[in-house]
Design a protein around this motif. Structure first.
Motif, short mmCIF file in Angstrom:
data_model
loop_
_atom_site.label_atom_id
_atom_site.label_comp_id
_atom_site.label_asym_id
_atom_site.label_seq_id
_atom_site.Cartn_x
_atom_site.Cartn_y
_atom_site.Cartn_z
N ARG A 2 71.47 32.49 -25.08
CA ARG A 2 72.69 32.52 -24.26
C ARG A 2 73.47 33.81 -24.45
NH1 ARG A 2 75.04 26.27 -24.24
NH2 ARG A 2 73.49 25.50 -22.74
N ALA A 3 73.26 34.46 -25.58
CA ALA A 3 73.90 35.75 -25.80
C ALA A 3 73.15 36.88 -25.10
CB ALA A 3 73.99 36.04 -27.30
N GLY A 4 72.09 36.52 -24.39
CA GLY A 4 71.33 37.50 -23.63
C GLY A 4 70.23 38.18 -24.40
N GLU A 5 69.93 37.67 -25.60
CA GLU A 5 68.88 38.28 -26.41
C GLU A 5 67.49 37.86 -25.92
OE1 GLU A 5 69.28 37.90 -30.66
OE2 GLU A 5 71.43 37.54 -30.48
N ALA A 6 66.54 38.77 -26.05
CA ALA A 6 65.13 38.41 -25.93
C ALA A 6 64.67 38.04 -27.33
CB ALA A 6 64.31 39.57 -25.39
N VAL A 7 64.27 36.78 -27.52
CA VAL A 7 64.02 36.25 -28.85
C VAL A 7 62.51 36.16 -29.10
CG1 VAL A 7 64.33 34.26 -30.38
CG2 VAL A 7 66.18 34.95 -28.84
N ARG A 8 62.10 36.74 -30.22
CA ARG A 8 60.71 36.63 -30.67
C ARG A 8 60.67 35.69 -31.87
NH1 ARG A 8 56.53 40.46 -33.63
NH2 ARG A 8 54.64 39.90 -32.48
N ARG B 241 63.50 26.48 -19.26
CA ARG B 241 64.45 25.65 -18.50
C ARG B 241 65.84 26.27 -18.51
NH1 ARG B 241 66.07 20.76 -21.96
NH2 ARG B 241 67.10 22.53 -22.98
N ASP B 242 66.21 26.86 -19.66
CA ASP B 242 67.53 27.45 -19.79
C ASP B 242 67.60 28.90 -19.31
OD1 ASP B 242 68.46 25.08 -20.87
OD2 ASP B 242 68.29 25.75 -22.96
N GLY B 243 66.47 29.41 -18.82
CA GLY B 243 66.46 30.78 -18.31
C GLY B 243 66.45 31.84 -19.40
N GLY B 244 66.03 31.47 -20.61
CA GLY B 244 66.02 32.41 -21.72
C GLY B 244 64.69 33.10 -21.90
N ALA B 245 64.74 34.26 -22.55
CA ALA B 245 63.53 35.06 -22.80
C ALA B 245 63.06 34.81 -24.23
CB ALA B 245 63.82 36.54 -22.58
N LEU B 246 62.19 33.81 -24.41
CA LEU B 246 61.63 33.46 -25.71
C LEU B 246 60.13 33.68 -25.70
CD1 LEU B 246 61.90 32.12 -28.58
CD2 LEU B 246 61.48 29.93 -27.43
N SER C 281 47.77 26.04 -21.80
CA SER C 281 48.22 27.43 -21.92
C SER C 281 49.67 27.51 -21.48
CB SER C 281 47.34 28.35 -21.08
OG SER C 281 47.43 28.00 -19.72
N MET C 282 50.37 28.50 -22.02
CA MET C 282 51.80 28.62 -21.73
C MET C 282 52.21 30.08 -21.84
SD MET C 282 54.93 26.51 -23.44
CE MET C 282 54.42 25.08 -22.49
N PRO C 283 52.93 30.59 -20.85
CA PRO C 283 53.41 31.98 -20.95
C PRO C 283 54.26 32.17 -22.19
CG PRO C 283 53.75 31.10 -18.73
CD PRO C 283 53.33 29.95 -19.58
N GLY C 284 54.00 33.26 -22.89
CA GLY C 284 54.79 33.60 -24.05
C GLY C 284 54.27 33.05 -25.36
N LEU C 285 53.18 32.27 -25.33
CA LEU C 285 52.63 31.68 -26.55
C LEU C 285 51.41 32.45 -27.01
CD1 LEU C 285 52.57 29.46 -28.70
CD2 LEU C 285 51.23 28.05 -27.10
N ASP C 286 51.45 32.89 -28.26
CA ASP C 286 50.36 33.64 -28.88
C ASP C 286 49.90 32.87 -30.11
OD1 ASP C 286 48.62 35.48 -29.99
OD2 ASP C 286 50.15 37.02 -30.35
#
Length: 238
Positions: A57-63, A84-89, A109-114
């Motif tokens: 929510r603070a606008g961070e791209a979270v790894r 769902r929350d529109g965040g970049a995780l 499979s899921m986008p963003g999952l390694d």
């Protein structure tokens, strides 16, 4: 077992799924049921609300790093909520056990999952860094030396300003009795041909109390209580 026996931790309590030669079909069914069981006993929603969503929510791209991912249900759930929350995780989910990674790879499979078969030490040595480092039900599996090592690795893996949250079971007679009672009706149905009930009871016996985990942790770490019978070993702030 007598509930008074839970007053002392039992690091020798045996979990069948840790055996390299355990039944592979039962192991696969166990991994497949983790998503349901963890949703009920591991408070993934609290992990997301307290430690991940505020950064998004603070606008961070979270790894994020998930240590000991098992069947991969936790990072998949967190990635769905973030989407769902529109965040970049994004999530790197690791496990040293090839059987666990195989089970995780069998999931959707899921986008963003390694998903990787590797260790915290290997990631730390290679210079990887993460905004959030988490684990679920890993600490009680570890010897004192292994616990110290994974905490040291976690400190190295956390990026500046990052947080580490290792979640585990809070051992108590009440937790043992509640899990035994809650799983008994499903032993011959939903949990049939899995290790979940027997290994879950062994896990509680192997787990720490808040005071025990605080004594085992190095300086800079703190232990928090969670619901329903949870501990969080934390380093850093949300």
């Amino acid at each position: 077992m007598l509930l008074g026996g839970l007053l002392a931790r039992d690091p020798e309590a045996h979990e069948t799924m840790d055996d390299p030669d355990c039944d592979p079909v039962m192991l696969a069914r166990t991994f497949a049921r983790f998503a349901l069981v963890n949703a009920l006993v591991s408070s993934p929603g609290a992990l997301y609300r307290h430690w991940i969503r505020p950064r998004l929510r603070a606008g961070e791209a979270v790894r994020m790093l998930d240590v000991g991912t098992g069947g991969g249900d936790l990072p998949r759930r967190l990635l769905r909520w973030a989407s769902r929350d529109g965040g970049a995780l994004t999530a790197v989910a690791i496990d040293p056990d090839p059987r666990a990674i195989a089970a995780a790879l069998d999931g959707p499979s899921m986008p963003g999952l390694d998903l990787r078969q590797t260790t915290t030490r290997a990631l730390a040595v290679s210079g990887e860094r993460f905004d959030v480092v988490v684990s679920n039900h890993v600490l009680h599996h570890l010897s004192p030396h292994e616990l110290g090592a994974i905490l040291a690795d976690s400190e190295r893996l956390a990026a500046p300003g990052g947080v580490v949250v290792h979640g585990d079971i809070a051992r108590s007679p009440l937790a043992y009795a509640a899990f035994a009672a809650a799983t008994l009706p499903f032993e011959s149905t939903l949990l049939r041909d899995t290790f979940i009930r027997a290994d879950g009871l062994a896990s509680i016996r192997r787990s720490h109390t808040r005071a025990e985990l605080a004594r085992a942790a190095p300086p800079g770490w703190r232990v928090q209580r969670g619901f329903p019978a949870r501990l969080e070993l934390v380093r850093g702030a949300p």
